[in-house]
Scaffold this motif. Sequence first.
Motif, PDB file in Angstrom:
ATOM      1  N   ASP A  29       4.730 -11.070  -6.815  1.00 27.61           N
ATOM      2  CA  ASP A  29       3.980 -11.232  -5.578  1.00 27.61           C
ATOM      3  C   ASP A  29       4.911 -11.303  -4.381  1.00 27.61           C
ATOM      4  OD1 ASP A  29       1.681 -11.160  -6.992  1.00 27.61           O
ATOM      5  OD2 ASP A  29       1.440 -13.348  -7.115  1.00 27.61           O
ATOM      6  N   GLU A  30       6.016 -12.079  -4.534  1.00 25.23           N
ATOM      7  CA  GLU A  30       6.967 -12.183  -3.443  1.00 25.23           C
ATOM      8  C   GLU A  30       7.605 -10.836  -3.156  1.00 25.23           C
ATOM      9  OE1 GLU A  30       9.667 -15.188  -4.566  1.00 25.23           O
ATOM     10  OE2 GLU A  30       8.256 -16.844  -4.284  1.00 25.23           O
ATOM     11  N   ILE A  31       7.922 -10.114  -4.215  1.00 26.66           N
ATOM     12  CA  ILE A  31       8.518  -8.790  -4.038  1.00 26.66           C
ATOM     13  C   ILE A  31       7.546  -7.849  -3.342  1.00 26.66           C
ATOM     14  CG2 ILE A  31       9.360  -6.754  -5.268  1.00 26.66           C
ATOM     15  CD1 ILE A  31      10.534  -8.629  -7.368  1.00 26.66           C
ATOM     16  N   ASP A  32       6.221  -7.921  -3.706  1.00 24.85           N
ATOM     17  CA  ASP A  32       5.232  -7.074  -3.064  1.00 24.85           C
ATOM     18  C   ASP A  32       5.147  -7.382  -1.576  1.00 24.85           C
ATOM     19  OD1 ASP A  32       2.926  -7.121  -5.890  1.00 24.85           O
ATOM     20  OD2 ASP A  32       4.683  -5.856  -5.456  1.00 24.85           O
ATOM     21  N   LEU A  33       5.151  -8.665  -1.215  1.00 24.08           N
ATOM     22  CA  LEU A  33       5.079  -9.049   0.191  1.00 24.08           C
ATOM     23  C   LEU A  33       6.304  -8.537   0.944  1.00 24.08           C
ATOM     24  CD1 LEU A  33       3.563 -10.522   2.395  1.00 24.08           C
ATOM     25  CD2 LEU A  33       4.725 -12.628   1.722  1.00 24.08           C
ATOM     26  N   ARG A  34       7.444  -8.711   0.339  1.00 20.44           N
ATOM     27  CA  ARG A  34       8.662  -8.203   0.970  1.00 20.44           C
ATOM     28  C   ARG A  34       8.624  -6.682   1.082  1.00 20.44           C
ATOM     29  NH1 ARG A  34      13.153 -11.778  -2.393  1.00 20.44           N
ATOM     30  NH2 ARG A  34      12.577 -13.817  -1.528  1.00 20.44           N
ATOM     31  N   GLU A  35       8.060  -6.067   0.059  1.00 19.79           N
ATOM     32  CA  GLU A  35       7.966  -4.611   0.078  1.00 19.79           C
ATOM     33  C   GLU A  35       7.090  -4.123   1.226  1.00 19.79           C
ATOM     34  OE1 GLU A  35       6.671  -0.930  -2.914  1.00 19.79           O
ATOM     35  OE2 GLU A  35       6.317  -3.024  -3.463  1.00 19.79           O
ATOM     36  N   LEU A  36       5.973  -4.840   1.450  1.00 20.44           N
ATOM     37  CA  LEU A  36       5.083  -4.452   2.542  1.00 20.44           C
ATOM     38  C   LEU A  36       5.792  -4.565   3.891  1.00 20.44           C
ATOM     39  CD1 LEU A  36       1.709  -6.122   1.452  1.00 20.44           C
ATOM     40  CD2 LEU A  36       2.418  -3.749   1.167  1.00 20.44           C
ATOM     41  N   VAL A  37       6.505  -5.677   4.065  1.00 21.92           N
ATOM     42  CA  VAL A  37       7.237  -5.865   5.311  1.00 21.92           C
ATOM     43  C   VAL A  37       8.307  -4.780   5.473  1.00 21.92           C
ATOM     44  CG1 VAL A  37       8.740  -7.424   6.605  1.00 21.92           C
ATOM     45  CG2 VAL A  37       6.783  -8.335   5.332  1.00 21.92           C
ATOM     46  N   THR A  38       8.960  -4.468   4.369  1.00 21.25           N
ATOM     47  CA  THR A  38       9.990  -3.425   4.404  1.00 21.25           C
ATOM     48  C   THR A  38       9.400  -2.066   4.756  1.00 21.25           C
ATOM     49  OG1 THR A  38      11.242  -4.637   2.710  1.00 21.25           O
ATOM     50  CG2 THR A  38      11.826  -2.326   3.081  1.00 21.25           C
ATOM     51  N   VAL A  39       8.238  -1.771   4.167  1.00 20.26           N
ATOM     52  CA  VAL A  39       7.578  -0.496   4.439  1.00 20.26           C
ATOM     53  C   VAL A  39       7.192  -0.402   5.915  1.00 20.26           C
ATOM     54  CG1 VAL A  39       5.509   0.881   3.978  1.00 20.26           C
ATOM     55  CG2 VAL A  39       6.755  -0.175   2.091  1.00 20.26           C
ATOM     56  N   ILE A  40       6.648  -1.497   6.457  1.00 17.19           N
ATOM     57  CA  ILE A  40       6.263  -1.490   7.870  1.00 17.19           C
ATOM     58  C   ILE A  40       7.489  -1.294   8.758  1.00 17.19           C
ATOM     59  CG2 ILE A  40       5.319  -2.912   9.734  1.00 17.19           C
ATOM     60  CD1 ILE A  40       3.435  -4.164   7.717  1.00 17.19           C
ATOM     61  N   TRP A  41       8.561  -1.995   8.417  1.00 13.07           N
ATOM     62  CA  TRP A  41       9.775  -1.865   9.220  1.00 13.07           C
ATOM     63  C   TRP A  41      10.374  -0.451   9.127  1.00 13.07           C
ATOM     64  CZ3 TRP A  41      11.970  -4.112  13.096  1.00 13.07           C
ATOM     65  CH2 TRP A  41      13.309  -3.858  13.396  1.00 13.07           C
ATOM     66  N   ALA A  42      10.309   0.126   7.929  1.00 18.89           N
ATOM     67  CA  ALA A  42      10.831   1.474   7.756  1.00 18.89           C
ATOM     68  C   ALA A  42       9.996   2.506   8.501  1.00 18.89           C
ATOM     69  CB  ALA A  42      10.898   1.822   6.267  1.00 18.89           C
ATOM     70  N   GLY A  43       8.723   2.241   8.611  1.00 18.36           N
ATOM     71  CA  GLY A  43       7.839   3.191   9.300  1.00 18.36           C
ATOM     72  C   GLY A  43       7.520   2.792  10.723  1.00 18.36           C
ATOM     73  N   LYS A  44       8.367   1.941  11.302  1.00 20.97           N
ATOM     74  CA  LYS A  44       8.089   1.443  12.653  1.00 20.97           C
ATOM     75  C   LYS A  44       8.039   2.558  13.679  1.00 20.97           C
ATOM     76  CE  LYS A  44      12.965   0.252  13.514  1.00 20.97           C
ATOM     77  NZ  LYS A  44      13.454   0.707  12.187  1.00 20.97           N
ATOM     78  N   LEU A  45       8.827   3.594  13.477  1.00 15.33           N
ATOM     79  CA  LEU A  45       8.821   4.699  14.428  1.00 15.33           C
ATOM     80  C   LEU A  45       7.478   5.425  14.420  1.00 15.33           C
ATOM     81  CD1 LEU A  45      10.395   6.370  16.457  1.00 15.33           C
ATOM     82  CD2 LEU A  45      11.206   7.813  14.560  1.00 15.33           C
ATOM     83  N   VAL A  46       6.961   5.669  13.220  1.00 17.05           N
ATOM     84  CA  VAL A  46       5.648   6.308  13.109  1.00 17.05           C
ATOM     85  C   VAL A  46       4.568   5.433  13.723  1.00 17.05           C
ATOM     86  CG1 VAL A  46       3.895   7.163  11.495  1.00 17.05           C
ATOM     87  CG2 VAL A  46       6.329   7.587  11.056  1.00 17.05           C
ATOM     88  N   ILE A  47       4.635   4.134  13.443  1.00 14.77           N
ATOM     89  CA  ILE A  47       3.643   3.198  13.982  1.00 14.77           C
ATOM     90  C   ILE A  47       3.682   3.191  15.504  1.00 14.77           C
ATOM     91  CG2 ILE A  47       2.993   0.763  14.103  1.00 14.77           C
ATOM     92  CD1 ILE A  47       3.983   0.461  11.227  1.00 14.77           C
ATOM     93  N   MET A  48       4.856   3.156  16.068  1.00  8.36           N
ATOM     94  CA  MET A  48       4.995   3.130  17.523  1.00  8.36           C
ATOM     95  C   MET A  48       4.480   4.429  18.147  1.00  8.36           C
ATOM     96  SD  MET A  48       8.771   1.333  17.813  1.00  8.36           S
ATOM     97  CE  MET A  48       8.861   1.641  19.566  1.00  8.36           C
ATOM     98  N   LEU A  49       4.806   5.557  17.534  1.00  2.67           N
ATOM     99  CA  LEU A  49       4.384   6.835  18.095  1.00  2.67           C
ATOM    100  C   LEU A  49       2.862   7.001  18.036  1.00  2.67           C
ATOM    101  CD1 LEU A  49       7.154   9.238  16.707  1.00  2.67           C
ATOM    102  CD2 LEU A  49       6.866   8.427  19.052  1.00  2.67           C
ATOM    103  N   VAL A  50       2.284   6.679  16.872  1.00  2.96           N
ATOM    104  CA  VAL A  50       0.831   6.827  16.729  1.00  2.96           C
ATOM    105  C   VAL A  50       0.100   5.857  17.658  1.00  2.96           C
ATOM    106  CG1 VAL A  50      -1.111   6.592  15.133  1.00  2.96           C
ATOM    107  CG2 VAL A  50       1.012   7.668  14.368  1.00  2.96           C
ATOM    108  N   THR A  51       0.580   4.612  17.737  1.00  2.00           N
ATOM    109  CA  THR A  51      -0.046   3.633  18.622  1.00  2.00           C
ATOM    110  C   THR A  51       0.056   4.070  20.073  1.00  2.00           C
ATOM    111  OG1 THR A  51       0.533   1.859  17.068  1.00  2.00           O
ATOM    112  CG2 THR A  51      -0.082   1.215  19.298  1.00  2.00           C
ATOM    113  N   ALA A  52       1.213   4.580  20.470  1.00  2.00           N
ATOM    114  CA  ALA A  52       1.392   5.057  21.844  1.00  2.00           C
ATOM    115  C   ALA A  52       0.478   6.247  22.132  1.00  2.00           C
ATOM    116  CB  ALA A  52       2.847   5.436  22.072  1.00  2.00           C
ATOM    117  N   LEU A  53       0.305   7.125  21.136  1.00  2.00           N
ATOM    118  CA  LEU A  53      -0.574   8.274  21.318  1.00  2.00           C
ATOM    119  C   LEU A  53      -2.019   7.835  21.531  1.00  2.00           C
ATOM    120  CD1 LEU A  53      -1.064  11.332  21.287  1.00  2.00           C
ATOM    121  CD2 LEU A  53      -1.274  11.186  18.793  1.00  2.00           C
ATOM    122  N   PHE A  54      -2.486   6.909  20.709  1.00  2.00           N
ATOM    123  CA  PHE A  54      -3.851   6.399  20.856  1.00  2.00           C
ATOM    124  C   PHE A  54      -4.024   5.680  22.190  1.00  2.00           C
ATOM    125  CE2 PHE A  54      -4.525   7.524  16.548  1.00  2.00           C
ATOM    126  CZ  PHE A  54      -5.884   7.447  16.297  1.00  2.00           C
ATOM    127  N   ALA A  55      -3.024   4.911  22.599  1.00  2.00           N
ATOM    128  CA  ALA A  55      -3.091   4.215  23.885  1.00  2.00           C
ATOM    129  C   ALA A  55      -3.173   5.218  25.039  1.00  2.00           C
ATOM    130  CB  ALA A  55      -1.877   3.308  24.055  1.00  2.00           C
TER     131      ALA A  55
END
Length: 335
Positions: A29-55
């Motif tokens: 469970d701890e590894i899964d939580l860390r994995e989710l945070v890691t995935v979000i951090w790794a995809g931060k560029l995509v998240i920022m671009l898509v969010t900026a596009l929608f905004a």
Amino acid sequence: MEHNKSSTNKTNDIVQTNEPLQSVNTTEDEIDLRELVTVIWAGKLVIMLVTALFAFVAVIYAINQPNVYRSEALLAPAEQEGAGGLASLAGQFGGLASLAGVNLGGGVSNKSQLAIEVLKSRQFTSSFIQKHNILPNLMAAESWSMQANRVVYDDELFNSENNEWIREVKAPFKPQPSMQEAYKAFSKAMSASTDKETGMVTLSVQHVSPYIAQQWVNWLVEDINQTMKEREVAEAKRSTEFLQQQLQQTEIADIREVLYKLIEEQTKTIMFAKVRDEYVFKTIDAALVPEEKSKPKRALIVVLGTMLGGILSVVLVFIRHFMRKHKNYVSLLVE
């Protein structure tokens, strides 16, 4: 004794083997939580671009939305003179009155509720639109020019210079909108509600032009009072004619007395209708030209659009990650 010892040892073994399993699950469970945070951090560029596009899209959409103004009037049910006389006769002569089509009951609240339903009806709306020739302002108004104080029409729908409808539609629709289409549009623009505690009625209209919104409210109040007055007078005249016919056919003194009283009440109804302009609703707070728009809520549109972009971008990052993970897992099994 030996059997008991062996069973006790087996139980202890099971307990001992369960403890590592629990710790493994906790670790996973701890590894899964860390994995989710890691995935979000790794995809931060995509998240920022898509969010900026929608905004950005939300900002453009909010800016292009025309201002809509809301004008409203506060109305009170008008007191019906003569209502007390009708009510006093209701208990004694209700049966005879019903035969004559005379409404002795009802009261002010019922008349106001009936007026609201008439106000929302297709027949009244169609007559209102045709009487005041508001179809272009209802169906083709795109925005309002504050400097020139005029309505800007959609060029693809209505040619204001030639006063001609030019919209392209498929059958059975025609370039000029039908009354059914106009009724749907008007029902969205107009609203009437009654306060259950006070009985006050709030009548409001929304439009891109604040002057048109105010004008329509005033016209609605005038027209509904006139319409209800005409309905009451027509009904009272029909009832009077029937009562006079019955009066000629009977010689019984008591019945003739009742008929005379009923005719008197109907005569009062006709008289009050002719001398009163605000027959059903009295204006307590007249409609004004609104200075501030009622919608759109541009800041709210931008916030919601940005939040939607953020949520969708995070979901997109997770889907992409788990698809890659599943693909790698499948390739390992194949090897």
